[in-house]
Design a protein around this motif. Structure first.
Motif, PDB file in Angstrom:
ATOM      1  N   GLN A  88       0.748  -1.183  -0.125  1.00 34.42           N
ATOM      2  CA  GLN A  88      -0.055   0.202   0.094  1.00 34.42           C
ATOM      3  C   GLN A  88       0.709   1.304  -0.071  1.00 34.42           C
ATOM      4  OE1 GLN A  88      -2.605  -0.332   3.381  1.00 34.42           O
ATOM      5  NE2 GLN A  88      -3.945  -1.505   2.383  1.00 34.42           N
ATOM      6  N   ASN A  89       2.190   1.441   0.446  1.00 36.96           N
ATOM      7  CA  ASN A  89       2.779   2.461   0.633  1.00 36.96           C
ATOM      8  C   ASN A  89       3.984   2.278  -0.374  1.00 36.96           C
ATOM      9  OD1 ASN A  89       1.783   4.088   3.081  1.00 36.96           O
ATOM     10  ND2 ASN A  89       1.794   1.708   3.843  1.00 36.96           N
ATOM     11  N   THR A  90       3.926   1.751  -1.318  1.00 41.20           N
ATOM     12  CA  THR A  90       4.813   1.551  -2.454  1.00 41.20           C
ATOM     13  C   THR A  90       5.390   2.927  -2.853  1.00 41.20           C
ATOM     14  OG1 THR A  90       4.340  -0.580  -3.017  1.00 41.20           O
ATOM     15  CG2 THR A  90       5.703   0.453  -4.429  1.00 41.20           C
ATOM     16  N   GLU A  91       4.445   3.711  -3.244  1.00 41.03           N
ATOM     17  CA  GLU A  91       4.733   5.050  -3.860  1.00 41.03           C
ATOM     18  C   GLU A  91       5.390   5.895  -2.766  1.00 41.03           C
ATOM     19  OE1 GLU A  91       1.949   8.545  -5.733  1.00 41.03           O
ATOM     20  OE2 GLU A  91       1.695   6.317  -6.332  1.00 41.03           O
ATOM     21  N   ALA A  92       5.177   5.903  -1.591  1.00 45.62           N
ATOM     22  CA  ALA A  92       6.046   6.457  -0.464  1.00 45.62           C
ATOM     23  C   ALA A  92       7.587   6.144  -0.460  1.00 45.62           C
ATOM     24  CB  ALA A  92       5.177   6.554   0.969  1.00 45.62           C
ATOM     25  N   PHE A  93       7.448   4.834  -0.534  1.00 46.07           N
ATOM     26  CA  PHE A  93       8.893   4.308  -0.533  1.00 46.07           C
ATOM     27  C   PHE A  93       9.731   4.685  -1.689  1.00 46.07           C
ATOM     28  CE2 PHE A  93       7.023   0.453   1.776  1.00 46.07           C
ATOM     29  CZ  PHE A  93       7.340   1.025   3.073  1.00 46.07           C
ATOM     30  N   LEU A  94       9.315   4.873  -3.016  1.00 48.32           N
ATOM     31  CA  LEU A  94       9.597   5.264  -4.242  1.00 48.32           C
ATOM     32  C   LEU A  94       9.990   6.551  -3.988  1.00 48.32           C
ATOM     33  CD1 LEU A  94      10.569   4.838  -7.147  1.00 48.32           C
ATOM     34  CD2 LEU A  94       8.008   5.446  -7.759  1.00 48.32           C
ATOM     35  N   GLU A  95       9.156   7.467  -3.445  1.00 45.70           N
ATOM     36  CA  GLU A  95       9.705   8.882  -3.195  1.00 45.70           C
ATOM     37  C   GLU A  95      10.851   9.122  -2.294  1.00 45.70           C
ATOM     38  OE1 GLU A  95       6.133  11.029  -1.640  1.00 45.70           O
ATOM     39  OE2 GLU A  95       4.881  10.724  -3.582  1.00 45.70           O
ATOM     40  N   ASN A  96      10.861   8.178  -1.428  1.00 51.09           N
ATOM     41  CA  ASN A  96      12.349   7.940  -0.504  1.00 51.09           C
ATOM     42  C   ASN A  96      13.381   7.508  -1.039  1.00 51.09           C
ATOM     43  OD1 ASN A  96      11.101   9.869   1.454  1.00 51.09           O
ATOM     44  ND2 ASN A  96      10.208   8.238   2.296  1.00 51.09           N
ATOM     45  N   GLY A  97      13.319   6.780  -2.444  1.00 47.48           N
ATOM     46  CA  GLY A  97      14.152   6.004  -2.676  1.00 47.48           C
ATOM     47  C   GLY A  97      15.622   6.874  -3.317  1.00 47.48           C
ATOM     48  N   GLU A  98      16.642   5.794  -3.756  1.00 49.97           N
ATOM     49  CA  GLU A  98      17.723   6.450  -4.076  1.00 49.97           C
ATOM     50  C   GLU A  98      17.981   6.004  -5.603  1.00 49.97           C
ATOM     51  OE1 GLU A  98      22.325   6.018  -2.907  1.00 49.97           O
ATOM     52  OE2 GLU A  98      20.959   5.776  -1.435  1.00 49.97           O
ATOM     53  N   GLU A  99      18.379   6.753  -6.364  1.00 46.03           N
ATOM     54  CA  GLU A  99      18.650   6.405  -7.880  1.00 46.03           C
ATOM     55  C   GLU A  99      20.230   5.944  -7.993  1.00 46.03           C
ATOM     56  OE1 GLU A  99      18.587   8.253 -12.327  1.00 46.03           O
ATOM     57  OE2 GLU A  99      18.986   9.692 -10.779  1.00 46.03           O
ATOM     58  N   GLN A 100      20.011   4.518  -8.085  1.00 47.09           N
ATOM     59  CA  GLN A 100      21.332   3.495  -8.159  1.00 47.09           C
ATOM     60  C   GLN A 100      22.090   3.668  -9.584  1.00 47.09           C
ATOM     61  OE1 GLN A 100      22.707   2.484  -5.350  1.00 47.09           O
ATOM     62  NE2 GLN A 100      21.031   2.370  -3.981  1.00 47.09           N
ATOM     63  N   ASN A 101      21.210   3.509 -10.446  1.00 45.06           N
ATOM     64  CA  ASN A 101      21.901   3.392 -11.916  1.00 45.06           C
ATOM     65  C   ASN A 101      20.760   3.966 -12.824  1.00 45.06           C
ATOM     66  OD1 ASN A 101      22.608   0.340 -10.859  1.00 45.06           O
ATOM     67  ND2 ASN A 101      24.010   0.915 -12.446  1.00 45.06           N
ATOM     68  N   LYS A 102      21.653   4.596 -13.761  1.00 42.10           N
ATOM     69  CA  LYS A 102      20.971   5.373 -14.843  1.00 42.10           C
ATOM     70  C   LYS A 102      21.433   5.382 -16.258  1.00 42.10           C
ATOM     71  CE  LYS A 102      22.947   9.657 -13.432  1.00 42.10           C
ATOM     72  NZ  LYS A 102      22.817  10.765 -12.395  1.00 42.10           N
ATOM     73  N   ILE A 103      20.632   5.055 -17.207  1.00 43.45           N
ATOM     74  CA  ILE A 103      21.245   5.178 -18.640  1.00 43.45           C
ATOM     75  C   ILE A 103      20.614   6.489 -19.143  1.00 43.45           C
ATOM     76  CG2 ILE A 103      21.118   3.887 -20.849  1.00 43.45           C
ATOM     77  CD1 ILE A 103      20.752   1.585 -19.292  1.00 43.45           C
ATOM     78  N   PRO A 104      21.305   7.659 -19.275  1.00 43.98           N
ATOM     79  CA  PRO A 104      20.888   8.833 -19.880  1.00 43.98           C
ATOM     80  C   PRO A 104      20.566   8.517 -21.480  1.00 43.98           C
ATOM     81  CG  PRO A 104      23.293   8.907 -19.282  1.00 43.98           C
ATOM     82  CD  PRO A 104      22.859   7.447 -19.332  1.00 43.98           C
ATOM     83  N   LEU A 105      19.316   8.858 -21.633  1.00 39.97           N
ATOM     84  CA  LEU A 105      18.651   8.692 -22.993  1.00 39.97           C
ATOM     85  C   LEU A 105      18.942  10.107 -23.777  1.00 39.97           C
ATOM     86  CD1 LEU A 105      15.094   7.290 -21.852  1.00 39.97           C
ATOM     87  CD2 LEU A 105      16.946   5.939 -22.883  1.00 39.97           C
ATOM     88  N   ASP A 106      20.359  10.088 -24.140  1.00 34.52           N
ATOM     89  CA  ASP A 106      20.779  11.193 -24.910  1.00 34.52           C
ATOM     90  C   ASP A 106      21.607  10.772 -26.039  1.00 34.52           C
ATOM     91  OD1 ASP A 106      23.049   9.960 -23.737  1.00 34.52           O
ATOM     92  OD2 ASP A 106      23.729  11.723 -22.398  1.00 34.52           O
TER      93      ASP A 106
END
Length: 179
Positions: A88-106
């Motif tokens: 039920q609180n997944t969205e709240a966890f996501l808001e407090n999440g940490e970006e660990q990896n990213k692939i820039p779409l550039d």
């Protein structure tokens, strides 16, 4: 759980997406080992991101105005209620999440890489999560599981479409209009 470190995203020899991570635990008795892993398109800048949310017991305690000890007790004695509250609180966890990896779409190359990751998960219906738990004064423990994404296929298809359209001026305008 103390923290999540070294989150790596890649493929195995079967072209399955693998997310590897190291988890630092607070103590040998720490039972808060659950963490959430999210795939998302974020902007600006436009990118495919892997976001993790950890220390769920502490976060859940704050969300439901309880002590962490009460949440741990619920986790042990009423796992159904605990699971329901986590979901039920997944969205709240996501808001407090940490970006660990990213692939820039550039670039075309990055777009191809992001698209390959999303296509693999859509085709297989899962990704593999390999987690190594590090406890103080103990040997690391490793767990591996397939994480089902079938209920999230519409979102993954949308992310794939965005990844493919990374250089589309119309997409960029649409994203700017939603900020």
């Amino acid at each position: 759980m103390k923290s999540i470190k070294n989150v790596k995203l890649g493929f195995n020899k079967n072209a399955e997406v693998v997310v590897k991570s190291d988890i630092e635990m607070k103590s040998e008795n720490d039972i808060d080992s659950l963490f959430l892993c999210f795939f998302s398109i974020l902007h600006p800048p436009l990118r495919l991101s892997v976001i993790t949310a950890s220390s769920l017991n502490d976060q859940l305690a704050e969300i439901i105005s309880q002590t962490p000890q009460t949440v741990e007790k619920m986790m042990r004695e009423n796992p159904e209620m605990y699971s329901m509250l986590i979901q039920q609180n997944t969205e709240a966890f996501l808001e407090n999440g940490e970006e660990q990896n990213k692939i820039p779409l550039d670039s075309a190359s990055n777009s191809k890489n992001a698209s390959a990751i999303l296509t693999s998960m859509l085709k297989n219906g899962y990704y593999i999560q390999k987690t190594r738990y590090h406890f103080p004064n103990a040997k690391p423990e490793t767990q591996e599981q397939k994480v089902d994404i079938n209920q999230l296929k519409p979102a993954f298809k949308a992310m794939l479409e965005i990844s493919k359209r990374w250089d589309d001026p119309t997409l960029k305008q649409e994203l700017m209009n939603h900020e």
